[in-house]
Design a protein around this motif. Structure first.
Motif, short mmCIF file in Angstrom:
data_model
loop_
_atom_site.label_atom_id
_atom_site.label_comp_id
_atom_site.label_asym_id
_atom_site.label_seq_id
_atom_site.Cartn_x
_atom_site.Cartn_y
_atom_site.Cartn_z
N GLN A 13 109.84 7.19 -7.62
CA GLN A 13 111.03 6.74 -8.70
C GLN A 13 111.49 7.88 -9.67
N GLY A 14 112.39 7.77 -10.24
CA GLY A 14 112.56 8.80 -11.05
C GLY A 14 112.36 10.20 -11.04
N THR A 35 112.29 13.04 -7.67
CA THR A 35 113.11 14.29 -7.93
C THR A 35 112.04 15.48 -7.41
N TRP A 50 123.91 4.39 -8.22
CA TRP A 50 122.54 4.04 -7.46
C TRP A 50 121.29 3.86 -8.51
N ARG A 51 121.26 4.76 -9.47
CA ARG A 51 119.92 4.87 -10.23
C ARG A 51 119.91 3.18 -11.19
N THR A 52 120.96 2.61 -11.10
CA THR A 52 120.95 0.96 -11.65
C THR A 52 120.01 0.54 -10.88
N ASP A 79 116.74 0.08 -8.71
CA ASP A 79 115.48 0.90 -8.39
C ASP A 79 114.43 0.24 -7.34
N ARG A 112 119.12 8.34 -1.83
CA ARG A 112 117.83 7.99 -1.26
C ARG A 112 117.90 7.52 0.26
#
Ligand code: HEM
Length: 467
Positions: free
Chosen positions: A105-106, A110, A80-82, A84, A408
């Motif tokens: 994001q990023g 968090t 999923w982080r690929t 954004d 997310r």
């Protein structure tokens, strides 16, 4: 407007998706009717299609997927982080509504999640149920307030007004009462601007003196002023925690760190954005479909009578209303509030064997997934049994995904399901709903969320309670 349920899972063997011709025509089609266009593309090309949208050099490239397997790669697992949230719609959300949990994001996401998660636990949401129920009861009293036994309503408008009041009450408690007219008037202006600029191949800079932009900026300022005032009043009063969302956000701590007032405002605006139109859409179509299928509506009413009787509902009741919940889920399958979800690929990658180049858009077509014949036999039929007993066993995890998926996924899922089930229960206990429109599949349009393309009308006839 068209609706497909005959498309088969089709992926190109060579990993190269079909590319329809016409960079300019597609801009016009998407602007006019994004959902109808994606429906037609699905019919013509199958489960994956690549679009070059707009004239060079402004052109943008998207790959659109209509399968749960593709959704699982984009939202879940380790991949999923690929993908954004730097696509154009999310950039506009950030610009107009601030960088709350929805668009962050990023590491920043968090960090925010650590503050916001405790505000949406089941226990926390159960704590807002009394606020929700008293607001729903007030609105329902207002419906029958003139003593009538037979009402003609615009379901979409009524549900929008109701869910706005409920989210504002849950956010601000009683202090939010005078916020309702401000939000009702200012919010659509900002939301419309976000989606218009989010979908356009090119938008003028916001510094240009264009009347439409100026109006949206003035609306944005009114929303900021309102939130800033409510936050300052609560801080000055010193008793942060009054059992509402604002109190919990102000009290939230990560170690010794608290959210700044601006960060609280960003979250509040996101909850307003994400938390009222979405629930309203789910309720609107649930009521329409129940108004078309009176036998199913009777089963809901029987369950409500058995579980609630004439009591004021509690949080535990929402969980016990399993048939009502199945009807809501089935309505959300046919009419997902977020029918299209976008991302941007941060590196060259692959989704279901299809190469996705770095910097290009990825679109997951939730509405197509929810109507995919490989996952939903007789996909257009309204059938709440799909969500009862063992029927869900073996179904792909992403075949039903109105709340997105993976890390997310929607943080307000339990909040909105509780709210919507309680609204259905309280409304159907008092009123028999008869849909005016005899079509099952109503025309829709994609704003930030799915919305009716024409008013959804119904008659309410009183079956219980004093007129
Ligand atoms: C029927 C009602 C709702 C639906 C269908 C819905 C749908 C969604 C979807 C599809 C996403 C994921 C978006 C993406 O992946 O880009 C999302 C995220 C989110 N939703 Fe909801 N939503 C609903 C109600 C709510 C409510 C009531 C709230 C808050 C009061 C809320 C707050 C959020 C937030 C903060 C996120 C971002 C979560 C994150 O990225 O960590 N939503 N919602």
């Amino acid at each position: 407007m068209t609706t497909t349920s005959s498309t088969r899972s089709t992926f190109p063997a060579d990993g190269e998706p079909p590319v329809p011709v016409g960079r300019i025509a597609i801009v016009r089609d998407l602007t006019r009717d994004a959902l109808g266009t994606f429906d037609q593309l699905w019919r013509d090309h199958g489960d994956v299609v690549r679009l070059h949208v707009g004239p060079r050099p402004l052109s943008r490239t998207f790959t659109a997927f209509s399968t749960p397997e593709a959704a699982a790669t984009v939202f879940g697992g380790t991949t999923w982080r690929t993908f954004d949230k730097n696509d154009q719609v999310y950039r506009e959300i950030r610009a107009w509504l601030g960088d709350g949990l929805l668009s962050a994001q990023g590491d920043e996401w968090t960090r925010q999640k650590r503050f916001v998660q405790p505000v949406f636990t089941h226990a926390a949401v159960d704590g807002y149920t009394d606020l929700m129920v008293s607001e729903i009861a007030d609105v329902l009293d207002g419906l029958g307030g003139s003593g009538e036994d037979d009402l003609a309503i615009d379901v979409g408008e009524s549900m929008m007004a109701l869910t706005l009041r409920v989210v504002i009450r849950a956010l601000f408690g009683k202090a939010g009462d005078d916020a309702v007219p401000v939000v009702r008037e200012a919010f659509p202006e900002v939301a419309e601007t976000v989606i218009r600029r989010g979908l356009a191949p090119w938008s003028p800079p916001t510094s240009w003196p264009i009347p439409r932009t100026r109006r949206a900026q003035a609306a944005q300022q009114r929303l900021w002023d309102l939130c800033d005032r409510l936050i300052a009043e609560r801080r000055d009063a010193g008793d942060h925690d009054r059992g509402d969302l604002l109190g919990r956000l102000l009290a939230a701590r990560d170690g010794s760190e608290a959210l700044s007032d601006k960060e609280v405002r960003d979250q509040v605006l996101v909850f307003l954005l994400a938390g009222h139109e979405t629930t309203s859409t789910a309720l609107t179509y649930a009521l329409h479909l129940l108004g078309r299928h009176t036998d199913i509506q009777e089963r809901v009413r029987a369950e409500v009578t058995e579980v609630l009787g004439d009591r004021t509902p509690t949080a535990a009741d929402a969980a016990a209303l399993t048939y009502t919940t199945a009807c809501l889920k089935e309505a959300m399958r046919l009419y997902p509030s977020a029918p299209i979800i976008g991302r941007l690929a941060t590196e060259d990658t692959e989704v279901s064997g299809v190469h996705v180049p770095k910097g290009t858009g990825v679109i997951v077509l939730v509405r197509n997934i929810h109507r995919h014949p490989e996952h939903w036999p007789d996909a257009l039929r309204f059938d709440p049994e799909r969500f009862l007993g063992d029927a869900e066993k073996g179904r792909h995890r992403y075949a039903w995904m109105p709340f997105g998926g993976g890390p997310r996924a929607c943080i307000g899922q339990y909040f909105s399901m509780s709210e919507a089930v309680l609204v259905l229960a309280m409304l159907l206990r008092e009123w028999q709903v008869e849909a005016v429109d005899t079509r099952d599949d109503l025309p829709v349009r994609a704003a930030i969320t799915l919305a009716p393309a024409e008013p959804v009308r119904a008659h309410l006839r009183r079956v219980w309670g004093a007129p």
